[in-house]
Design a protein around this motif. Structure first.
Motif, short mmCIF file in Angstrom:
data_model
loop_
_atom_site.label_atom_id
_atom_site.label_comp_id
_atom_site.label_asym_id
_atom_site.label_seq_id
_atom_site.Cartn_x
_atom_site.Cartn_y
_atom_site.Cartn_z
N ILE A 254 -10.65 -18.93 34.50
CA ILE A 254 -11.87 -18.83 35.30
C ILE A 254 -12.12 -17.38 35.72
O ILE A 254 -13.23 -16.86 35.62
N PHE A 267 -19.85 -16.75 33.56
CA PHE A 267 -20.51 -17.89 34.18
C PHE A 267 -21.94 -17.46 34.50
O PHE A 267 -22.19 -16.33 34.91
N ASP A 272 -21.62 -22.97 39.13
CA ASP A 272 -20.72 -23.33 38.03
C ASP A 272 -19.28 -22.97 38.38
O ASP A 272 -18.34 -23.74 38.12
N HIS A 276 -15.91 -25.47 38.65
CA HIS A 276 -14.67 -25.29 37.90
C HIS A 276 -13.48 -25.09 38.83
O HIS A 276 -12.39 -25.61 38.56
N GLU A 279 -12.39 -28.38 40.07
CA GLU A 279 -11.64 -29.11 39.07
C GLU A 279 -10.18 -28.64 39.03
O GLU A 279 -9.26 -29.45 38.91
N ALA A 429 -22.70 -27.32 34.50
CA ALA A 429 -21.29 -27.13 34.82
C ALA A 429 -20.47 -26.54 33.68
O ALA A 429 -19.82 -25.52 33.85
N VAL A 430 -20.47 -27.16 32.51
CA VAL A 430 -19.55 -26.78 31.43
C VAL A 430 -20.32 -26.70 30.11
O VAL A 430 -21.10 -27.59 29.79
N ALA A 463 -11.86 -31.05 33.78
CA ALA A 463 -12.29 -29.95 32.93
C ALA A 463 -11.41 -28.74 33.16
O ALA A 463 -11.14 -28.36 34.30
N GLY A 464 -10.95 -28.15 32.07
CA GLY A 464 -10.06 -27.00 32.16
C GLY A 464 -8.60 -27.35 32.01
O GLY A 464 -7.77 -26.47 31.75
#
Length: 472
Positions: A254, A267, A272, A276, A279, A429-430, A463-464
């Motif tokens: 990130i 990003f 966003d 992340h 998450e 978001a992704v 996610a991630g």
């Protein structure tokens, strides 16, 4: 300035000096009208000589006051007395992020908490068209009760132009092309080149601040200001996982995404980043974290797991077929919910079991979300652009895809976004997502994402956090 305590500025009575810097001095003061303590920053008298600058300052201060966000310093008033402009704001109890970092790096969980708040504050400002342009630890305040406050929105516009580079405070804040503004060490590459700033500029600075929160080291530094600028333009900082082994790889990714040299590769919004980071925080407290710690062992067990799963599926299918043949079967009931002609790409039931939500388009228009009910024929537009609907959580949160790109054949990927079933603006978001589905409790999402550079797919939850990755 040397202002004597007890001096009055309109209804405000100055008390003790609580801070000073290149932009002036900050005093504790008392507002006699509302019987509350406030902070007052007195700006250099020289600024009053430039009408344009003073006007821009007042406009920026009013904009900051209009934000009214818990993670942005509340501005109460602006004024001038005896050619001395001032800003009145809430009085904070705590310490600056710079002071905290002098004690060493922050634990990952605390850094994520602060970073999420910081990202939310930036997102609120960006939505109002305000770009900070000078985000740094000195301009982030940590209150005694754990809140983050972003300070000095727009004050960079008031800083005097300086001919030579230095590592100290803020530079010129004009908007003309070719003028450098920001603080060396935290400015984005486009700032260093004198190009206009936009929200993605703040995202780069955010990445530099978060890097320092986790490592207690500046992401970009050199022996001279020119060396630091060169590092910002041409070098990547050392991986956080090497400078601080306690930092998770997902968090490192990130930060690196924030610090991309080109704005379009970062990003694209602070919201966003907050998503992340949330998450990653959830992964830390989720049982699935253990999967990442036993990844090599999981790979060795994968063939066995697949074999067992295959057997289980065969047994399940056999039982279903036997049960189906013995049961009293009722023919399915088909009910038409729309008489429009168009293309429906996907549809899902809402939690109530009576509402259908679909992504569709009519007469070559844009793909949008529509809803329908069995007891009320016809589709109703929800006012949300969506190429495909993926899932609806038990709490009514819709996961959808926007901006689809064809990968090959029938394979498409797009940007994952969220929108409440009741309506609202989608929260992107992704990127590069193909599939997604909510967990049973609706609190997290599992996704399938494509790495276009490597041509592989990964299953991630949340996610991630990659649970499995294809080989090609």
């Amino acid at each position: 300035m040397g202002t004597t305590p007890g001096r009055t500025l309109g209804p405000y009575v100055l008390a003790d000096l609580i801070g000073s810097g290149g932009m002036g001095e900050v005093y504790r003061a008392h507002d006699a009208r509302l019987n509350r303590d406030v902070a007052i920053k007195l700006l250099p008298v020289a600024f009053s000589q430039d009408r344009d600058r003073l006007q821009r300052f007042e406009q920026e201060a009013r904009a900051a006051a209009a934000l009214n966000h818990p993670n942005i310093l509340s501005v109460y008033d602006v004024g001038a007395q005896n050619e001395s402009p001032y800003i009145v704001s809430e009085l904070l109890d705590g310490e600056s992020l710079r002071d905290r970092l002098r004690k060493g790096p922050l634990p990952e969980r605390k850094a994520i908490d602060y970073a999420i708040q910081l990202a939310r504050g930036l997102a609120a400002a960006h939505e109002k068209g305000i770009v900070h342009r000078d985000l740094k630890p000195e301009n982030v305040f940590l209150t005694a009760d754990g809140r983050v406050k972003i300070l000095d929105f727009g004050l960079a516009k008031l800083t005097e132009p300086v001919g030579a580079l230095s590592a100290a405070p803020t530079r010129e804040a004009g908007t003309a092309a070719g003028v450098v503004m920001g603080t060396i060490g935290y400015m984005a590459p486009e700032q260093a080149r004198g190009r206009p700033a936009d929200p993605r500029t703040d995202i780069f600075s955010f990445g530099a601040v978060l890097y320092e929160m986790l490592s207690s080291r500046r992401a970009f530094r050199g022996d001279t200001p020119a060396d630091t600028l060169s590092a910002i333009l041409n070098e990547d900082p050392p991986s956080l996982t090497t400078t601080n082994p306690a930092v998770s790889p997902a968090l490192d990714r990130i930060v690196r995404h924030c610090l991309e040299k080109e704005p379009q590769q970062r990003f694209q919004s602070a919201s966003d980043i907050a998503f992340h980071l949330g998450e990653v925080n959830e992964t830390r407290s989720s049982p699935t974290t253990a999967l990442a710690e036993v990844a090599p062992r999981r790979r060795r067990l994968l063939p066995t797991v697949l074999a067992v799963a295959t057997i289980a599926i065969l047994v399940g299918v056999t039982g279903f077929v036997v049960g189906w043949s013995r049961a009293d079967r009722q023919p399915p009931r088909i009910q038409q919910v729309t008489f429009q002609h168009g293309l429906v790409t996907s549809a899902r039931f809402a939690p109530d079991g009576q509402t259908i939500v679909c992504a569709a388009r009519w007469d070559q228009g844009e793909y949008e979300l529509y809803s329908a009910r069995f007891d009320s024929p016809g589709l109703r537009p929800l006012g949300v652009n969506a190429d495909r609907i993926l899932a609806i959580s038990k709490t009514g949160e819709v996961a959808l895809l926007q901006d689809l790109t064809q990968v090959s054949g029938f394979a498409w990927t797009g940007t994952l976004a969220f929108v409440p079933l009741g309506g609202g603006a989608p929260r992107r978001a992704v990127d590069d997502v193909q599939y997604a589905d909510w967990s049973p409790d609706g609190a997290s999402l599992a996704i399938v994402r494509r790495d276009h550079a490597r041509g592989v797919y990964s299953l991630e939850h949340p996610a991630g956090n990659a649970l499995y990755q294809t080989t090609g």
